[in-house]
Design an enzyme around this catalytic site. Structure first.
Site, short mmCIF file in Angstrom:
data_model
loop_
_atom_site.label_atom_id
_atom_site.label_comp_id
_atom_site.label_asym_id
_atom_site.label_seq_id
_atom_site.Cartn_x
_atom_site.Cartn_y
_atom_site.Cartn_z
N SER A 163 45.85 47.45 6.48
CA SER A 163 44.87 46.39 6.20
C SER A 163 45.35 45.05 6.76
O SER A 163 45.52 44.93 7.97
CB SER A 163 44.61 46.34 4.69
OG SER A 163 43.41 45.68 4.40
N ASP A 189 43.63 51.89 8.41
CA ASP A 189 42.34 51.64 7.77
C ASP A 189 41.89 50.18 7.81
O ASP A 189 41.50 49.61 6.79
CB ASP A 189 42.34 52.13 6.32
CG ASP A 189 40.93 52.53 5.89
OD1 ASP A 189 40.27 53.27 6.63
OD2 ASP A 189 40.47 52.08 4.82
N HIS A 314 41.07 53.77 0.88
CA HIS A 314 41.56 52.68 1.71
C HIS A 314 43.09 52.68 1.81
O HIS A 314 43.65 52.41 2.87
CB HIS A 314 41.07 51.35 1.12
CG HIS A 314 41.54 50.15 1.89
ND1 HIS A 314 41.37 50.01 3.25
CD2 HIS A 314 42.19 49.03 1.47
CE1 HIS A 314 41.87 48.84 3.65
NE2 HIS A 314 42.39 48.24 2.58
#
Length: 356
Positions: A163, A189, A314
């Site tokens: 992220s 992700d 996630h």
């Protein structure tokens, strides 16, 4: 590089905002007993506090490290967490790396206000979460670890960022500051387009989660029930590091609302930087519809390896740590230039009297 899909599971993900909404709305039944936290020594050999001072700031960086058996050969998997997480989000990933590749090293970094502390020389808080500042912190941590370990140069490395960490890793790879020692980098992700779209839902998500917990065990339980983290051992390892005690309650260590003005800047321009990165590239996603146009073109041109893991949420490295570790080990092996055996030069063959 072709698209690959990891083993199919029963659940799937779409875009980042959908994953966030799933975490809010989907609750599993309460468990009869609360889990017990797992401490960092189960996953790393060392916990380091690295201090650095300049005219403008004093930093006390916090990292977890398992050195590679041979620093000259590596590999060293350098990991950077996402916003609101900590270095312990790579704990189970680190354990899986060591199980499959015992000679490898793992370095897990922590950003300011996520475990590291950066203040002015007088001790006052410095509120700066710009991507440029986070990149400087990251490079400073890597250099300080290198000095502390007495490494002549950085071991051959794979840089893994989740992220926000993926945005930081991408900038460092695009700048080429780690040179030839960066064998490859992997982003977990996060894609520019969907990340910026998901920022609209971030405030809703932050307002929806509990403001505090009665115990760390309850915080772990919430992460599992809400499917924020889908693997219990990962939650037991990482969630305690997310919390700090305030009286009789446990509060979030990082107040993400204070970072809001920098959110969009973290991801703007990320796709172009990713494609310009000066090393082998890998992108791991939890859904197939997260590629923006620039990355779709790059993927069709074979500029990076794309793997989809639909059974993960996630937090890919926490939901499926063994699978993520295996993918990163194979990624290193495919791109490790030290293992290449080059054919002899024609001039050398002629000097040896051989016909060519």
């Amino acid at each position: 590089m072709p698209l690959t899909t990891a083993d199919e599971g029963n659940s799937s993900s779409s875009d980042s905002s959908a994953s966030t909404n799933d975490s809010i709305d989907t609750l599993r039944p309460s468990e009869s007993t609360l889990p017990t936290p797992n401490p960092w020594p189960q996953y790393f050999e060392q916990e380091l506090f690295l201090e650095s001072s300049s005219e403008n700031q004093h930093a006390k960086y916090h990292v977890y490290l398992t050195p590679p058996r041979d620093p000259a050969k590596g590999p060293l998997f350098i990991c950077h967490h996402g916003a609101g997480a900590t270095g312990m989000s790579f704990a189970c990933f680190a354990a899986a790396i060591k199980k499959e590749m015992p000679h490898a090293g793992i370095l897990s970094l922590e950003a300011r206000e996520h475990g590291s502390v950066v203040t002015s020389p007088s001790g006052e808080e410095i509120l700066d979460f710009s991507i440029e500042t986070l990149v400087k912190d990251t490079l400073a941590m890597i250099e300080l670890v290198k000095q502390r370990q007495g490494w002549h140069k950085l071991p051959p490395a794979v840089f893994v960022g989740h992220s926000l960490g993926g945005a930081i890793v991408t900038r460092i790879a695009a700048d080429g500051v780690l040179g030839a020692q960066l064998v490859g980098f992997a982003v977990l992700d996060v894609v520019e387009g969907s990340a910026i779209e998901a920022l609209m839902h971030m405030k809703t998500y932050l307002a929806s989660r509990p403001a505090s917990f009665a115990s760390v065990d309850q915080a772990i339980n919430w992460h599992i029930r809400s499917r924020t983290i889908r693997d219990l051992e990962s939650a037991k390892a990482s969630v305690p590091s997310l919390m700090i005690r305030d009286g009789e309650r446990w509060m979030w260590r990082t107040d993400l609302t204070r970072t809001q003005r920098w959110w969009e800047g973290w991801f703007t321009g990320m796709s172009g930087l990713f494609l310009r990165g000066r090393a082998a590239k890998a992108l791991l996603l939890a859904g197939t519809d997260r590629l923006d146009k620039e990355l779709m073109v790059g993927q069709m041109q074979g500029k990076f390896q794309l793997t989809v893991i639909p059974e993960a949420g996630h937090f890919i490295q926490e939901d499926v740590p063994e699978k993520t570790a295996h993918l990163m080990i194979e990624f290193f092996k495919r791109n490790d230039r030290s293992s290449l055996v080059l054919p002899p030069k024609v001039s050398d063959l002629l000097a040896q009297g051989k016909r060519v």
